[in-house]
Design a protein around this motif. Sequence first.
Motif, PDB file in Angstrom:
ATOM      1  N   THR A 116     -31.389 -37.846  11.258  1.00 22.37           N
ATOM      2  CA  THR A 116     -32.560 -36.990  10.838  1.00 22.37           C
ATOM      3  C   THR A 116     -34.020 -37.754  10.767  1.00 22.37           C
ATOM      4  O   THR A 116     -33.836 -38.955  10.758  1.00 22.37           O
ATOM      5  CB  THR A 116     -32.231 -36.340   9.521  1.00 22.37           C
ATOM      6  N   LYS A 117     -34.903 -37.132  10.364  1.00 23.78           N
ATOM      7  CA  LYS A 117     -36.081 -37.963  10.030  1.00 23.78           C
ATOM      8  C   LYS A 117     -36.807 -37.350   8.693  1.00 23.78           C
ATOM      9  O   LYS A 117     -36.890 -36.187   8.661  1.00 23.78           O
ATOM     10  CB  LYS A 117     -37.211 -38.095  11.083  1.00 23.78           C
ATOM     11  N   PHE A 118     -37.318 -38.227   8.115  1.00 24.06           N
ATOM     12  CA  PHE A 118     -38.144 -37.832   6.808  1.00 24.06           C
ATOM     13  C   PHE A 118     -39.373 -38.509   6.909  1.00 24.06           C
ATOM     14  O   PHE A 118     -39.806 -39.306   7.355  1.00 24.06           O
ATOM     15  CB  PHE A 118     -37.325 -38.283   5.771  1.00 24.06           C
ATOM     16  N   GLU A 119     -40.328 -37.429   6.343  1.00 26.29           N
ATOM     17  CA  GLU A 119     -41.863 -37.827   6.190  1.00 26.29           C
ATOM     18  C   GLU A 119     -42.109 -37.670   4.542  1.00 26.29           C
ATOM     19  O   GLU A 119     -41.809 -36.927   3.862  1.00 26.29           O
ATOM     20  CB  GLU A 119     -42.840 -37.053   6.775  1.00 26.29           C
ATOM     21  N   PHE A 120     -42.907 -38.730   4.178  1.00 30.10           N
ATOM     22  CA  PHE A 120     -43.494 -38.709   2.793  1.00 30.10           C
ATOM     23  C   PHE A 120     -44.684 -38.867   2.665  1.00 30.10           C
ATOM     24  O   PHE A 120     -45.409 -39.453   3.412  1.00 30.10           O
ATOM     25  CB  PHE A 120     -42.895 -40.405   2.260  1.00 30.10           C
ATOM     26  N   GLY A 121     -45.176 -38.674   1.492  1.00 31.19           N
ATOM     27  CA  GLY A 121     -46.580 -38.661   0.854  1.00 31.19           C
ATOM     28  C   GLY A 121     -46.817 -38.951  -0.409  1.00 31.19           C
ATOM     29  O   GLY A 121     -45.691 -38.628  -1.345  1.00 31.19           O
ATOM     30  N   LEU A 122     -47.985 -39.069  -0.843  1.00 30.99           N
ATOM     31  CA  LEU A 122     -48.335 -39.509  -2.396  1.00 30.99           C
ATOM     32  C   LEU A 122     -48.976 -38.153  -2.775  1.00 30.99           C
ATOM     33  O   LEU A 122     -49.745 -37.759  -2.261  1.00 30.99           O
ATOM     34  CB  LEU A 122     -49.054 -40.620  -2.515  1.00 30.99           C
ATOM     35  N   ASP A 123     -48.427 -37.730  -4.019  1.00 37.45           N
ATOM     36  CA  ASP A 123     -48.887 -36.743  -4.686  1.00 37.45           C
ATOM     37  C   ASP A 123     -50.321 -37.206  -5.366  1.00 37.45           C
ATOM     38  O   ASP A 123     -50.835 -38.229  -5.252  1.00 37.45           O
ATOM     39  CB  ASP A 123     -48.374 -35.518  -5.308  1.00 37.45           C
ATOM     40  N   GLU A 124     -51.123 -36.342  -6.094  1.00 37.13           N
ATOM     41  CA  GLU A 124     -52.070 -36.430  -6.912  1.00 37.13           C
ATOM     42  C   GLU A 124     -51.988 -37.494  -7.921  1.00 37.13           C
ATOM     43  O   GLU A 124     -52.803 -38.270  -8.470  1.00 37.13           O
ATOM     44  CB  GLU A 124     -52.836 -35.038  -7.549  1.00 37.13           C
ATOM     45  N   LYS A 182     -36.014 -24.792   2.593  1.00 44.07           N
ATOM     46  CA  LYS A 182     -35.875 -24.459   1.374  1.00 44.07           C
ATOM     47  C   LYS A 182     -34.661 -25.059   0.769  1.00 44.07           C
ATOM     48  O   LYS A 182     -34.516 -25.455  -0.448  1.00 44.07           O
ATOM     49  CB  LYS A 182     -36.188 -22.949   1.205  1.00 44.07           C
ATOM     50  N   PHE A 183     -33.532 -24.483   1.324  1.00 47.30           N
ATOM     51  CA  PHE A 183     -32.240 -24.808   0.985  1.00 47.30           C
ATOM     52  C   PHE A 183     -31.843 -26.305   0.539  1.00 47.30           C
ATOM     53  O   PHE A 183     -31.436 -27.017  -0.419  1.00 47.30           O
ATOM     54  CB  PHE A 183     -31.229 -24.558   1.939  1.00 47.30           C
ATOM     55  N   TRP A 184     -32.607 -26.994   1.678  1.00 39.81           N
ATOM     56  CA  TRP A 184     -32.365 -28.432   1.634  1.00 39.81           C
ATOM     57  C   TRP A 184     -33.352 -29.391   0.407  1.00 39.81           C
ATOM     58  O   TRP A 184     -33.018 -30.267  -0.425  1.00 39.81           O
ATOM     59  CB  TRP A 184     -32.500 -29.437   2.648  1.00 39.81           C
ATOM     60  N   PHE A 185     -34.422 -28.734   0.348  1.00 41.57           N
ATOM     61  CA  PHE A 185     -35.509 -29.157  -0.708  1.00 41.57           C
ATOM     62  C   PHE A 185     -34.945 -29.001  -2.028  1.00 41.57           C
ATOM     63  O   PHE A 185     -35.046 -29.735  -2.986  1.00 41.57           O
ATOM     64  CB  PHE A 185     -36.863 -28.410  -0.686  1.00 41.57           C
ATOM     65  N   GLU A 186     -34.470 -27.764  -2.356  1.00 40.61           N
ATOM     66  CA  GLU A 186     -33.843 -27.474  -3.542  1.00 40.61           C
ATOM     67  C   GLU A 186     -32.628 -28.285  -4.007  1.00 40.61           C
ATOM     68  O   GLU A 186     -32.219 -28.646  -5.074  1.00 40.61           O
ATOM     69  CB  GLU A 186     -33.584 -25.865  -3.638  1.00 40.61           C
ATOM     70  N   ALA A 187     -31.840 -28.570  -2.846  1.00 43.14           N
ATOM     71  CA  ALA A 187     -30.433 -29.522  -3.133  1.00 43.14           C
ATOM     72  C   ALA A 187     -30.767 -30.848  -3.371  1.00 43.14           C
ATOM     73  O   ALA A 187     -29.736 -31.552  -3.591  1.00 43.14           O
ATOM     74  CB  ALA A 187     -29.733 -29.332  -1.696  1.00 43.14           C
ATOM     75  N   THR A 188     -31.984 -31.310  -3.038  1.00 37.21           N
ATOM     76  CA  THR A 188     -32.277 -32.764  -3.059  1.00 37.21           C
ATOM     77  C   THR A 188     -33.343 -33.094  -3.865  1.00 37.21           C
ATOM     78  O   THR A 188     -33.840 -34.288  -4.150  1.00 37.21           O
ATOM     79  CB  THR A 188     -32.572 -33.319  -1.516  1.00 37.21           C
ATOM     80  N   SER A 222     -34.613 -42.349   1.518  1.00 38.61           N
ATOM     81  CA  SER A 222     -34.071 -41.722   2.824  1.00 38.61           C
ATOM     82  C   SER A 222     -32.752 -41.910   2.830  1.00 38.61           C
ATOM     83  O   SER A 222     -32.080 -40.633   3.231  1.00 38.61           O
ATOM     84  CB  SER A 222     -34.629 -42.337   3.922  1.00 38.61           C
ATOM     85  N   LEU A 223     -32.106 -43.024   2.604  1.00 39.47           N
ATOM     86  CA  LEU A 223     -30.643 -43.096   2.600  1.00 39.47           C
ATOM     87  C   LEU A 223     -30.013 -42.270   1.366  1.00 39.47           C
ATOM     88  O   LEU A 223     -28.775 -41.540   1.703  1.00 39.47           O
ATOM     89  CB  LEU A 223     -30.245 -44.540   2.286  1.00 39.47           C
ATOM     90  N   ALA A 224     -30.502 -42.120   0.414  1.00 35.05           N
ATOM     91  CA  ALA A 224     -29.853 -41.097  -0.535  1.00 35.05           C
ATOM     92  C   ALA A 224     -29.822 -39.593  -0.301  1.00 35.05           C
ATOM     93  O   ALA A 224     -29.123 -39.068  -0.466  1.00 35.05           O
ATOM     94  CB  ALA A 224     -30.763 -41.400  -2.019  1.00 35.05           C
ATOM     95  N   VAL A 225     -31.262 -39.085   0.210  1.00 36.59           N
ATOM     96  CA  VAL A 225     -31.198 -37.912   0.701  1.00 36.59           C
ATOM     97  C   VAL A 225     -30.417 -37.556   1.971  1.00 36.59           C
ATOM     98  O   VAL A 225     -29.638 -36.757   2.055  1.00 36.59           O
ATOM     99  CB  VAL A 225     -32.643 -37.507   0.985  1.00 36.59           C
ATOM    100  N   PHE A 226     -30.291 -38.540   2.931  1.00 34.03           N
ATOM    101  CA  PHE A 226     -29.279 -38.369   3.948  1.00 34.03           C
ATOM    102  C   PHE A 226     -27.885 -38.370   3.519  1.00 34.03           C
ATOM    103  O   PHE A 226     -27.157 -37.434   4.156  1.00 34.03           O
ATOM    104  CB  PHE A 226     -29.548 -39.636   4.930  1.00 34.03           C
ATOM    105  N   ASP A 227     -27.544 -39.138   2.544  1.00 30.57           N
ATOM    106  CA  ASP A 227     -26.153 -39.030   1.949  1.00 30.57           C
ATOM    107  C   ASP A 227     -25.773 -37.568   1.386  1.00 30.57           C
ATOM    108  O   ASP A 227     -24.600 -37.002   1.416  1.00 30.57           O
ATOM    109  CB  ASP A 227     -25.952 -40.308   0.771  1.00 30.57           C
ATOM    110  N   ARG A 228     -26.725 -37.169   0.764  1.00 29.01           N
ATOM    111  CA  ARG A 228     -26.755 -36.048   0.163  1.00 29.01           C
ATOM    112  C   ARG A 228     -26.358 -34.712   1.137  1.00 29.01           C
ATOM    113  O   ARG A 228     -25.684 -34.106   1.193  1.00 29.01           O
ATOM    114  CB  ARG A 228     -27.690 -35.483  -0.723  1.00 29.01           C
ATOM    115  N   GLY A 229     -27.404 -35.087   2.088  1.00 30.80           N
ATOM    116  CA  GLY A 229     -27.130 -33.734   3.491  1.00 30.80           C
ATOM    117  C   GLY A 229     -25.948 -34.117   4.047  1.00 30.80           C
ATOM    118  O   GLY A 229     -25.308 -32.972   4.404  1.00 30.80           O
ATOM    119  N   ARG A 230     -25.346 -35.441   4.335  1.00 33.81           N
ATOM    120  CA  ARG A 230     -24.085 -35.555   4.969  1.00 33.81           C
ATOM    121  C   ARG A 230     -22.807 -35.147   4.452  1.00 33.81           C
ATOM    122  O   ARG A 230     -22.097 -34.474   4.816  1.00 33.81           O
ATOM    123  CB  ARG A 230     -24.233 -37.022   5.066  1.00 33.81           C
TER     124      ARG A 230
END
Length: 272
Positions: free
Chosen positions: A158-166, A19-25, A137-145
């Motif tokens: 880290t690993k990220f998974e992505f999907g497509l919304d409606e 939750k913290f990271w979803f909100e931070a990115t 992926s690189l941008a979110v990792f950079d924010r996390g770092r």
Amino acid sequence: DRGLAAVPFKGQVLTQTAKFWFEATRDICPNHVIAYPDPNVLVCKNLDMLPVEMVVRDYMTGSTNTSIWPMYQAGAREMYGITFPDGLSKNEKLWDTILTPTTKAAQGEHDAPITAEEIVETGLLSQERWDELARLSLAVFDRGREIAATRGLILVDTKFEFGLDENGEVCLADEILTPDSSRFWLADSYAERLANGQDPQGLDKEFLRLWVRERCDPYKDPIPDIPDDTLVEFSGRYIRLFEQVTGLTFEVEDTDQPVLERVRHNLQSFMG
């Protein structure tokens, strides 16, 4: 991919850390979150998941079959379409942040290394989609770092998974930058331990992975019973990471109500 043990408070820790990271990115990439009706529960969008896991690495380390250190130690110098120089040591920082994608395996099967070129050539993703996922992926990792560094932590990989919304928009899914999906080291002891040939002090899943690997081959053998005190120590590392990353105190509701009953009640209230 196997379940190793039931770890106290793990569900709540992972949900609240994500939750913290979803909100931070979310200014970098939208995510699948709809609401958090309970400390253990994330309600999310139903996404069309993309068939590649985006693994981002800053250090030469790891212990699983898709990690770069075991392959490098065995003599590999071409991994994930990247040429690695001779002379690298375990746990040292890489010359650059790299992407080492894997296939997204079916339930009960193992992820497998793959190159960006193979992903496009086999039609798993278009070149345009790969470029988009790589950039995100690189941008979110950079924010996390960046955030981790202000908290005395090194975000290792880290690993990220992505999907497509409606609407066909790319969204971050599953969990991000948690101790289950990422590796974190304590920054203040890293240099000294590296110089002494010691593994860094970690606050992630690697602790339990290594405990199991010292006692069996986790890909082939039955998992041995893990002592309660080992699981409590493991849980403590997850809680410490949550508190160090977020600056919050991990809180457990003081109630006699079983967690599952609480979850069901809160979900029923949320769903109306």
